[in-house]
Write a protein that holds these residues in place. Structure first.
Motif, PDB file in Angstrom:
ATOM      1  N   SER A  97       0.857  -1.185   0.000  1.00  0.00           N
ATOM      2  CA  SER A  97       0.000   0.000   0.000  1.00  0.00           C
ATOM      3  C   SER A  97       0.888   1.228   0.000  1.00  0.00           C
ATOM      4  O   SER A  97       2.090   1.139   0.255  1.00  0.00           O
ATOM      5  N   ALA A  98       0.304   2.379  -0.328  1.00  0.00           N
ATOM      6  CA  ALA A  98       1.087   3.613  -0.399  1.00  0.00           C
ATOM      7  C   ALA A  98       0.260   4.782   0.099  1.00  0.00           C
ATOM      8  O   ALA A  98      -0.969   4.808  -0.040  1.00  0.00           O
ATOM      9  N   ARG A  99       0.976   5.751   0.698  1.00  0.00           N
ATOM     10  CA  ARG A  99       0.356   7.013   1.107  1.00  0.00           C
ATOM     11  C   ARG A  99       1.078   8.142   0.384  1.00  0.00           C
ATOM     12  O   ARG A  99       2.295   8.302   0.543  1.00  0.00           O
ATOM     13  N   VAL A 100       0.341   8.888  -0.417  1.00  0.00           N
ATOM     14  CA  VAL A 100       0.919  10.022  -1.145  1.00  0.00           C
ATOM     15  C   VAL A 100       0.906  11.234  -0.222  1.00  0.00           C
ATOM     16  O   VAL A 100      -0.158  11.701   0.197  1.00  0.00           O
ATOM     17  N   ILE A 101       2.089  11.751   0.083  1.00  0.00           N
ATOM     18  CA  ILE A 101       2.212  12.886   0.992  1.00  0.00           C
ATOM     19  C   ILE A 101       2.274  14.200   0.221  1.00  0.00           C
ATOM     20  O   ILE A 101       1.630  15.186   0.589  1.00  0.00           O
ATOM     21  N   THR A 102       3.036  14.205  -0.871  1.00  0.00           N
ATOM     22  CA  THR A 102       3.206  15.406  -1.697  1.00  0.00           C
ATOM     23  C   THR A 102       3.126  15.015  -3.162  1.00  0.00           C
ATOM     24  O   THR A 102       3.694  13.993  -3.575  1.00  0.00           O
ATOM     25  N   ARG A 103       2.421  15.831  -3.951  1.00  0.00           N
ATOM     26  CA  ARG A 103       2.397  15.665  -5.411  1.00  0.00           C
ATOM     27  C   ARG A 103       2.190  17.051  -6.011  1.00  0.00           C
ATOM     28  O   ARG A 103       1.126  17.644  -5.878  1.00  0.00           O
ATOM     29  N   ILE A 129       6.223   9.916  -1.171  1.00  0.00           N
ATOM     30  CA  ILE A 129       5.315   8.776  -0.996  1.00  0.00           C
ATOM     31  C   ILE A 129       5.873   7.848   0.077  1.00  0.00           C
ATOM     32  O   ILE A 129       7.069   7.556   0.098  1.00  0.00           O
ATOM     33  N   VAL A 130       4.997   7.374   0.962  1.00  0.00           N
ATOM     34  CA  VAL A 130       5.361   6.349   1.936  1.00  0.00           C
ATOM     35  C   VAL A 130       4.873   5.008   1.397  1.00  0.00           C
ATOM     36  O   VAL A 130       3.679   4.820   1.150  1.00  0.00           O
ATOM     37  N   LEU A 140      10.485   5.569   2.344  1.00  0.00           N
ATOM     38  CA  LEU A 140      10.014   6.924   2.090  1.00  0.00           C
ATOM     39  C   LEU A 140      10.678   7.401   0.809  1.00  0.00           C
ATOM     40  O   LEU A 140      11.893   7.504   0.727  1.00  0.00           O
ATOM     41  N   GLU A 141       9.874   7.661  -0.202  1.00  0.00           N
ATOM     42  CA  GLU A 141      10.372   8.076  -1.517  1.00  0.00           C
ATOM     43  C   GLU A 141      10.174   9.577  -1.703  1.00  0.00           C
ATOM     44  O   GLU A 141       9.059  10.079  -1.605  1.00  0.00           O
ATOM     45  N   ASP A 142      11.271  10.279  -1.950  1.00  0.00           N
ATOM     46  CA  ASP A 142      11.245  11.715  -2.222  1.00  0.00           C
ATOM     47  C   ASP A 142      11.856  11.897  -3.610  1.00  0.00           C
ATOM     48  O   ASP A 142      13.063  11.814  -3.782  1.00  0.00           O
ATOM     49  N   PRO A 151       5.899  14.062 -19.251  1.00  0.00           N
ATOM     50  CA  PRO A 151       5.029  15.236 -19.015  1.00  0.00           C
ATOM     51  C   PRO A 151       3.843  14.961 -18.096  1.00  0.00           C
ATOM     52  O   PRO A 151       3.437  15.842 -17.333  1.00  0.00           O
ATOM     53  N   ASP A 152       3.255  13.742 -18.173  1.00  0.00           N
ATOM     54  CA  ASP A 152       2.044  13.467 -17.388  1.00  0.00           C
ATOM     55  C   ASP A 152       2.331  12.788 -16.056  1.00  0.00           C
ATOM     56  O   ASP A 152       1.413  12.307 -15.398  1.00  0.00           O
ATOM     57  N   PHE A 153       3.591  12.779 -15.648  1.00  0.00           N
ATOM     58  CA  PHE A 153       3.967  12.064 -14.418  1.00  0.00           C
ATOM     59  C   PHE A 153       3.134  12.517 -13.222  1.00  0.00           C
ATOM     60  O   PHE A 153       2.625  11.698 -12.460  1.00  0.00           O
ATOM     61  N   ILE A 154       3.008  13.801 -13.040  1.00  0.00           N
ATOM     62  CA  ILE A 154       2.368  14.336 -11.849  1.00  0.00           C
ATOM     63  C   ILE A 154       0.871  14.032 -11.793  1.00  0.00           C
ATOM     64  O   ILE A 154       0.231  14.123 -10.732  1.00  0.00           O
ATOM     65  N   ASP A 155       0.285  13.636 -12.937  1.00  0.00           N
ATOM     66  CA  ASP A 155      -1.155  13.369 -12.992  1.00  0.00           C
ATOM     67  C   ASP A 155      -1.494  11.914 -12.683  1.00  0.00           C
ATOM     68  O   ASP A 155      -2.682  11.564 -12.628  1.00  0.00           O
ATOM     69  N   ARG A 156      -0.487  11.075 -12.489  1.00  0.00           N
ATOM     70  CA  ARG A 156      -0.753   9.654 -12.276  1.00  0.00           C
ATOM     71  C   ARG A 156      -1.250   9.384 -10.861  1.00  0.00           C
ATOM     72  O   ARG A 156      -0.959  10.132  -9.924  1.00  0.00           O
ATOM     73  N   ASP A 157      -1.991   8.288 -10.716  1.00  0.00           N
ATOM     74  CA  ASP A 157      -2.543   7.890  -9.420  1.00  0.00           C
ATOM     75  C   ASP A 157      -1.520   7.008  -8.708  1.00  0.00           C
ATOM     76  O   ASP A 157      -1.435   5.800  -8.964  1.00  0.00           O
ATOM     77  N   PHE A 158      -0.750   7.589  -7.799  1.00  0.00           N
ATOM     78  CA  PHE A 158       0.323   6.842  -7.152  1.00  0.00           C
ATOM     79  C   PHE A 158      -0.151   5.992  -5.976  1.00  0.00           C
ATOM     80  O   PHE A 158       0.661   5.314  -5.338  1.00  0.00           O
ATOM     81  N   ALA A 159      -1.434   6.007  -5.720  1.00  0.00           N
ATOM     82  CA  ALA A 159      -1.986   5.017  -4.794  1.00  0.00           C
ATOM     83  C   ALA A 159      -2.236   3.702  -5.521  1.00  0.00           C
ATOM     84  O   ALA A 159      -2.330   2.645  -4.901  1.00  0.00           O
TER      85      ALA A 159
END
Length: 243
Positions: A97-103, A129-130, A140-142, A151-159
């Motif tokens: 599982s993952a928790r998105v902290i910053t995007r 992301i945790v 912990l990924e920074d 270009p569309d990286f930031i729009d992806r669902d990282f959960a």
């Protein structure tokens, strides 16, 4: 159990014998201080020392308010390969599982422009992301990403997917650079990883190139009690990496 051993060492020897024989499997609760005091007719200080030393040596872990347990061996992650942590965890039969902290998209500063070897970039994609294994934070990924390459990286669902999976699908990897440091966690890292200020961590700093340009710069922080980094390669007779 040798009668010549100090009392605390006899308690340690008893616990270690049960762990090494397999009688006490990873995750099993070991006797509490009170139970050890009663069983061995020793002082609380002696029981505490035995448990404390076994925790420091990596055999036990304590969950405040719950008890002390036989510690599982830390999971392994490749030091030099790009591996999807979700797949690593699934291969062990565990739940990811993952928790998105910053995007966010952020303005680039001179230091990051140097890391990306491109002072013309106006901004970068940034995620924190945790990553969790069976609900326990293990990484912990920074990460910063070059928006010209993905270009569309930031729009992806990282959960639902990991940054590594997105990057590998979007652009080929030509080159990797790794630096590993031992460190103590910052207050934010303590909070996000659920660890104490004295928990040693491993920080893997990774840059990757695609088509001759830096695609991403990431710092992956692992609690040392929960994860280990490894590498295995074929070498020449003199120890150099085989080509």
């Amino acid at each position: 159990m040798s009668e010549a051993l100090p009392l605390y060492a006899r308690v340690k020897d008893h616990i270690l014998s049960n762990i090494r024989s397999g009688a006490w499997a990873p995750g099993k609760r070991v006797p509490s201080e009170n139970e050890l005091v009663e069983s061995f007719r020793i002082s609380r200080m002696t029981a505490n020392r035995a448990l404390r030393e076994l925790m420091a040596e990596g055999f036990l872990s304590r969950v405040p308010g719950v008890g002390t347990f036989v510690r599982e061996a830390p999971a392994l992650s490749s030091l030099v390969e790009l591996r999807n942590i979700a797949e690593e965890i699934a291969q062990r039969g565990h739940r990811y599982s993952a928790r998105v902290i910053t995007r966010a998209s952020v303005d680039i500063n001179p230091a990051m422009a140097g890391e990306f070897e491109d002072r013309t970039l106006p901004e970068l994609h940034h995620v924190v992301i945790v990553h969790e294994e069976n609900g326990v934070p293990v990484q912990l990924e920074d990460r910063y990403v070059n928006p010209l390459l993905v270009p569309d990286f930031i729009d992806r669902d990282f959960a639902a997917t990991t940054p590594t999976a997105v990057l590998l699908a979007a652009t080929p990897v030509d080159e990797l650079e790794h630096t590993v440091e031992a460190c103590l966690p910052s207050p934010d890292q303590q909070r996000l990883l659920g660890i104490s200020a004295l928990e040693p961590c491993l920080a893997l700093r990774r840059r990757s190139w695609s088509r001759g340009r830096v695609a991403t710069v990431a710092t992956l922080t692992y609690p040392a009690s929960r994860y280990a980094l490894y590498s295995r390669h074929r070498t020449t007779a003199r120890g150099a990496l085989s080509q």
